[in-house]
Design a protein around this motif. Structure first.
Motif, mmCIF file in Angstrom:
data_model
loop_
_atom_site.group_PDB
_atom_site.id
_atom_site.type_symbol
_atom_site.label_atom_id
_atom_site.label_comp_id
_atom_site.label_asym_id
_atom_site.label_seq_id
_atom_site.Cartn_x
_atom_site.Cartn_y
_atom_site.Cartn_z
ATOM 1 N N CYS A 86 0.840 -1.213 0.000
ATOM 2 C CA CYS A 86 0.000 0.000 0.000
ATOM 3 C C CYS A 86 0.868 1.253 0.000
ATOM 4 O O CYS A 86 0.560 2.227 -0.695
ATOM 5 N N PHE B 79 -5.551 9.605 0.652
ATOM 6 C CA PHE B 79 -5.775 9.532 2.097
ATOM 7 C C PHE B 79 -6.230 8.134 2.504
ATOM 8 O O PHE B 79 -5.764 7.590 3.511
ATOM 9 N N VAL B 80 -7.127 7.542 1.731
ATOM 10 C CA VAL B 80 -7.622 6.196 2.048
ATOM 11 C C VAL B 80 -6.485 5.173 1.952
ATOM 12 O O VAL B 80 -6.344 4.298 2.823
ATOM 13 N N LEU C 208 -3.224 5.713 2.304
ATOM 14 C CA LEU C 208 -2.297 5.919 3.425
ATOM 15 C C LEU C 208 -2.906 5.493 4.758
ATOM 16 O O LEU C 208 -2.213 4.930 5.614
ATOM 17 N N SER C 209 -4.198 5.714 4.938
ATOM 18 C CA SER C 209 -4.871 5.266 6.162
ATOM 19 C C SER C 209 -4.877 3.746 6.243
ATOM 20 O O SER C 209 -4.637 3.168 7.307
ATOM 21 N N LEU C 210 -5.143 3.089 5.122
ATOM 22 C CA LEU C 210 -5.101 1.627 5.080
ATOM 23 C C LEU C 210 -3.702 1.118 5.409
ATOM 24 O O LEU C 210 -3.539 0.136 6.133
ATOM 25 N N CYS C 211 -2.704 1.812 4.907
ATOM 26 C CA CYS C 211 -1.311 1.459 5.185
ATOM 27 C C CYS C 211 -1.034 1.517 6.686
ATOM 28 O O CYS C 211 -0.450 0.588 7.260
ATOM 29 N N ILE C 212 -1.457 2.569 7.343
ATOM 30 C CA ILE C 212 -1.242 2.726 8.781
ATOM 31 C C ILE C 212 -1.991 1.648 9.557
ATOM 32 O O ILE C 212 -1.454 1.051 10.499
ATOM 33 N N VAL C 213 -3.218 1.350 9.160
ATOM 34 C CA VAL C 213 -4.004 0.310 9.833
ATOM 35 C C VAL C 213 -3.335 -1.053 9.676
ATOM 36 O O VAL C 213 -3.250 -1.837 10.635
ATOM 37 N N THR D 206 -0.192 -1.253 11.881
ATOM 38 C CA THR D 206 -0.585 -1.405 13.280
ATOM 39 C C THR D 206 -1.064 -2.822 13.555
ATOM 40 O O THR D 206 -0.660 -3.443 14.550
#
Length: 119
Positions: free
Chosen positions: A54, A83-84, A86-91, A94
């Protein structure tokens, strides 16, 4: 120079993600205690691979947009997609670290103290 470095980082994260999908597991040594390691295997390795892929996709999207000469702030739909991703990447990052286990590092060798070091 910056474009070359950016391309290198994007390719490195993509190759690392692909390697993790095929390899399956690895140990990440602990930063403060080298005798411990985070063991990524099974689902945690796949989550980490997905996060790296991602990240690579987000980098490629950004580099393509900049190569076209389009300003980053002009297209709202692109910003939302970016944004989606990058947010998926962070999730995914984690979740991978939550699922991974902290175990003894199999590659760790305790430092040996020679007679020269004790004087």
């Amino acid at each position: 120079m910056m474009r070359t470095l950016s391309l290198f980082v994007v390719l490195l994260s993509g190759l690392a993600g692909a390697w993790l999908f095929t390899r399956g597991e690895f140990y990440l040594p602990n930063r403060f205690d080298l005798s411990l390691a985070t063991h990524f295997s099974g689902i945690s390795a796949r989550l980490l691979a997905g996060a790296l892929l991602c990240l690579s996709a987000a980098g490629l999207s950004f580099m393509q947009r900049m190569a076209m000469g389009t300003r980053a702030g002009a297209d709202r739909a692109w910003q939302i997609r970016h944004f989606v991703i990058l947010s998926l990447c962070i999730v995914l990052f984690t979740a991978a670290f939550i699922k991974a286990e902290v175990v003894l590092n199999p590659d760790y060798r305790a430092p040996s103290h020679s007679a020269a070091q004790t004087h």
